[in-house]
Design an enzyme around this catalytic site. Structure first.
Site, short mmCIF file in Angstrom:
data_model
loop_
_atom_site.label_atom_id
_atom_site.label_comp_id
_atom_site.label_asym_id
_atom_site.label_seq_id
_atom_site.Cartn_x
_atom_site.Cartn_y
_atom_site.Cartn_z
N GLU A 161 0.79 -1.23 0.00
CA GLU A 161 0.00 0.00 0.00
C GLU A 161 0.82 1.28 0.00
O GLU A 161 0.73 2.11 0.93
CB GLU A 161 -0.98 0.00 1.18
CG GLU A 161 -1.90 -1.21 1.16
CD GLU A 161 -3.09 -1.11 2.09
OE1 GLU A 161 -3.07 -0.27 3.00
OE2 GLU A 161 -4.05 -1.87 1.90
N GLU A 335 -5.56 -8.45 -0.74
CA GLU A 335 -6.37 -8.15 0.45
C GLU A 335 -7.76 -7.71 0.02
O GLU A 335 -7.90 -6.95 -0.94
CB GLU A 335 -5.79 -6.99 1.28
CG GLU A 335 -4.62 -7.33 2.15
CD GLU A 335 -4.15 -6.14 2.98
OE1 GLU A 335 -4.99 -5.33 3.43
OE2 GLU A 335 -2.93 -6.02 3.17
#
Ligand code: GAL
Length: 429
Positions: A161, A335
């Site tokens: 991320e 995810e």
């Protein structure tokens, strides 16, 4: 009655975790120090022993296998491997070797993340991502790991991320060092993008086999709050920072707006064999006085949300996968999941998101995995342990893993590589 949703042969089903959230006792990173300082974690908890996964990994992997999974994503804790600059702890390298062996023995294909939010204290003290040596230091770490463990790793995920790191640490100030300084955020964003290149190339050079390497981007689906030109511009800006800066940056090998003006970075162009996609929610943007003239609008009171306050918006998942199709690299869902105390809501969320993965595959996106966040309830960063993302509960005190209804549901899907039509009928239609 809706048809079953069948997934391609060889599709990976599993869960994702990260070192600091599940291992316990990661005392050498900036998060540990920040937790100890007090007042920084919403529910007053600290990571502490977390889920004690550092000691229980073999049981956890056997459990995943018994519950139908065939893949697993975890992260190597940099602060364990390099507790002081340039000093490698071989005992910890051995630990992660055992982790990888255990995954292979359990029949789980490993996806290994190298940076998942945590920095060794020494790196944080030199300014962390804002230091211009970051790309070199991260490249060195990645190369070392590939050299040491590369024979056991088919999939390397470099940084988890990238957009969150500058935003949470230097804009919103909700992750350490909790600053609000746009200049520092942009410095960090530059160095993180450059590191995606140095890490990729170091692994490529040092790994004995020919692994697949890529970043994990958590895309948001950015939409304007109204049809006004100002709100549309705000949504475009959000999309540029959160999605395009990273995706176009790697594709073209350049640092674009807002952290640069298109200057080329040697070694960055095309530094991905795969792309990891994390997806949770969408963002609704309005013009405002916030950072970069952006104002994020809260979900309307009748919208379905998670305990994190995030809107449930499966269509955005589909749109993000379709967007990635244009970059022509295989997509791995690394995810997706929901913080909720209502496990029925989790099952409903999962069916609706699996449906979007299936739809994207049908529409030509090369999606190859679905790794659910998370295996067991764990330390959810600044939110603490209060947020429950797991298929398994982590029992207070004993830390026993207790399967939820969603673990049973996930097992059925993973083992049969399909979502039953009756659940599609129930939750999607
Ligand atoms: C992601 C992050 C995970 C986990 C998850 C749920 O942004 O990579 O570590 O916290 O969100 O909030």
């Amino acid at each position: 009655m809706a048809d079953d949703l069948r997934f391609p042969d060889g599709f990976f089903w599993g869960t994702a975790t990260s070192s600091h959230q599940v291992e316990g006792n990661n005392k050498n990173n900036q998060w540990w120090a920040w937790e100890q300082a007090g007042g920084n974690i919403k529910d007053g908890t600290v990571s502490g022993v977390a889920c004690d996964h550092y000691n229980r990994f073999a049981e956890d992997f056997r459990m995943s296998r018994e519950w139908g999974h065939n893949a697993h994503r975890f992260s190597i804790e940099w602060s364990r491997i390099e507790p002081e600059e340039g000093h490698w702890d071989e005992k910890e390298v051995e630990h992660y070797r055992r982790v990888l062996e255990s995954l292979h023995e359990s029949g789980l294909v490993p996806f290994v993340t190298l940076h998942h939010f945590t920095n060794p204290v020494w790196f944080e003290e030199m300014g962390g991502w804002t230091n211009e040596r970051a790309p070199e230091l991260l490249g060195r770490f990645a190369g070392y790991m590939a050299e040491q463990l590369g024979d056991a790793v088919p999939y390397w995920l470099t940084i988890n991320e990238p957009p969150v790191l500058p935003a949470a640490s230097y804009i919103a100030g909700v992750h350490p060092p909790a600053k609000r300084d746009f200049g520092l955020a942009m410095q960090a964003a530059r160095h993180i993008l450059m590191s995606l290149g140095t890490m990729h190339n170091a692994i490529r050079e040092k790994a004995p086999h020919d692994p697949k390497i890529g970043p994990v981007i958590n895309m948001t689906y950015a939409v304007p709050a109204s049809d006004s030109e100002e709100d549309k511009a705000a949504a475009r800006l959000m999309d540029q920072y959160w999605n395009a800066y990273w995706l176009d940056g790697i594709r073209d090998g350049v640092i674009g707006a807002p952290a640069g003006d298109g200057e080329e970075v040697p070694g960055l162009k095309g530094a991905w064999d795969i792309v990891g996609l994390n997806f949770y929610s969408r963002s609704v943007l309005a013009a405002g006085r916030g950072v970069m003239g952006l104002r994020q609008v809260a979900p309307s009171p009748d919208a379905e949300t998670s305990t994190m306050g995030w809107e449930v918006y499966p269509e955005g998942f589909y749109q993000s996968m379709m967007r990635l199709k244009g970059y022509d690299v295989p997509v791995y869902i690394t995810e997706n999941g929901i913080g909720t105390d209502d496990d029925e809501q989790r099952i409903s969320y999962l069916v609706r998101h699996f449906n979007q993965v299936h739809r994207a595959i049908t529409d030509g996106v090369d999606v190859r995995s679905y790794l659910h966040w998370c295996q067991q309830d764990n330390f959810e960063w600044a939110e603490g342990f209060r947020q429950k993302f797991g298929l398994f509960a982590t029992e207070e005190g004993t830390l026993n893993r207790i399967p939820k209804g969603s673990a049973h549901f996930f097992k059925d899907v993973a083992e049969n590589n399909r979502v039953p039509g009756e659940l599609v009928e129930k939750y999607v239609r």
